[in-house]
Design an enzyme around this catalytic site. Sequence first.
Site, PDB file in Angstrom:
ATOM      1  CG  MET A 135      52.535  17.722  21.593  1.00 53.38           C
ATOM      2  SD  MET A 135      54.110  18.598  21.625  1.00 53.38           S
ATOM      3  CE  MET A 135      54.846  18.016  20.115  1.00 53.38           C
ATOM      4  CG  ASP A 166      56.937  20.827  16.887  1.00 59.83           C
ATOM      5  OD1 ASP A 166      56.941  19.930  17.732  1.00 59.83           O
ATOM      6  OD2 ASP A 166      57.778  20.925  15.995  1.00 59.83           O
ATOM      7  CB  THR A 167      50.412  20.886  18.308  1.00 63.36           C
ATOM      8  OG1 THR A 167      50.586  20.874  16.908  1.00 63.36           O
ATOM      9  CG2 THR A 167      48.969  21.174  18.636  1.00 63.36           C
ATOM     10  CB  ILE A 168      50.263  23.523  23.320  1.00 64.62           C
ATOM     11  CG1 ILE A 168      49.301  24.705  23.015  1.00 64.62           C
ATOM     12  CG2 ILE A 168      51.703  23.960  23.208  1.00 64.62           C
ATOM     13  CD1 ILE A 168      48.032  24.734  23.797  1.00 64.62           C
TER      14      ILE A 168
END
Length: 551
Positions: free
Chosen positions: A445, A363-365
């Site tokens: 992401m 879980d990333t941007i």
Amino acid sequence: MSFSEHETIARRTNPVAGRGMITTPHHLASQSGLAVLRKGGTAVDAAIAAGAVLAVAYPQMCGLGGDAFWLVHDAARGTTRALNAGGRAAQAVRREDFVSLGGIPARGWQAAITVPGMVSGWGEAYAYSRDVLGSPLSWAELLEDAVAYAEDGVPMASSLAQWLREDTRTDAGDARNLQRFAAFRRIFCTAEGDPCAVGRRLRQPELAETLRRLAREGWRAFYEGDIAARIAADMRVHGGLLTEKDFAAHHADWQEPLCVKYRGLSVLNCPPNSQGMASLELLAILDRFDVRALGEGTADYYHLIIEATKLAFADRDRYLGDPEFTDIPLEELLSPEHAAAQASRIDMRRAAASVGPLDPHGDTIWLGVVDARGTAVSMIQSVYHDFGSGIVAGDTGVLLQNRGCFFSLDPSSPNCLAPGKRPFHTLNPPMLLDGGTPRLIYGTMGGEGQPQTQAALVTRIVDFGMTPQEAVCAPRWLYGRSWGEAVNNIRLESRIDGKVVEELRRRGHDAVVTTAFSDVMGHAGAVWRHPETGFLWGAADPRGDGIAAGW
């Protein structure tokens, strides 16, 4: 490379601007970055300001306790640099201790075993912006919006609310119920223990105070002095391993980007410990095929990219680790000869056996920025799993990542846990250059899905002439394992033609249909510079909460 006129809703939502463009997965972050551009700040400044707001408004994806990787193109000097702001394992970690535990926990204080690197990336990038790019803005100005949003509160966005519901379920065991951590429950849940819902104000006053200190004292205050001391003290009390010495020893590193060719264009990405090598190898393999002739959205199109992904992932899993601890034959893996050899292994009639399942859930941007000078940034931030370790350290408001749980405990693995080592990292921000000019700033992401979605964007824009928004909105797929699942399969959004799904199954793919715009596909974005007009075309993902904004 020209755009065709596709009759889709995406055609009516393409933002186009002339002096600057930013795209992020949260609308408030995009607005903060755009405001910095309008004040004369650089693309780097805008990325820091937007990244700081995301650390407040999108804590399920990123935060001060996470890592970051950057690509920065300096238009005036014609150079592109990579910045590795990933953290290293605590010096106190011992592989044998985690073997006796049965593995590295995904949640809790012992999951937080790597130093958060993201803030050091902001600091190094700002120094470059100020000293080399001539930024007129102060460091404190770049954090103003983030401080205000943390103090006054932000409305809960849909993605945050969705993941919060998932991670406070009392019927899913400790792996999912983060309410068992008191600080997390106090910040993200109501007094009655319910997860905060969409539209509810999320206030984080302790995080606001930490951001104020960083604004006042500089980014090193995160690694030296009271902030690091309070995080380390919380670790000691609860059996965690990070110490003040681990924080003080941390540093981000400027590096030379990796590069391959795709249709004569230069595609850049970060070197190991980033999985950028896999994203580039995938495109190098696809460059050996006439992708356009296959037709976009056909069974052949999906089959080819999935099969090329398997080959690139097999190389990644065999070699990727911290280059300070292991040798990685990058020149060979990214060579035209290796791409040709890999391409020859693909059977267009039948799916190959899957590579062994990992669990690079992420879980990333990702965010992208281009400014009026032509400086461009592709940047990605993450706390790894949704809400990372679940630990909000001490009274700092800092939610610590769990990136270290992706270390292997197998002594033969290049990614085996060791003190001071950086883990195999899914984060990889790409950029596509045409004759030395950034043509496409793009990314997403999504852990295992990042190389695949990057390939989808590049092929759809370069080979099929889609606009960036059309390419981002188009149906996507994901090959590989996601959080909590024990097998590899292929998830396909339901907008993909049913006949295509059946043909993929006939070829041997374990295909599962998901929702029309599935969050598991990640939140992608792109900024494309038109080669004739020079205008910037932006795109944000309807699967997220962001916008592309320009001026």
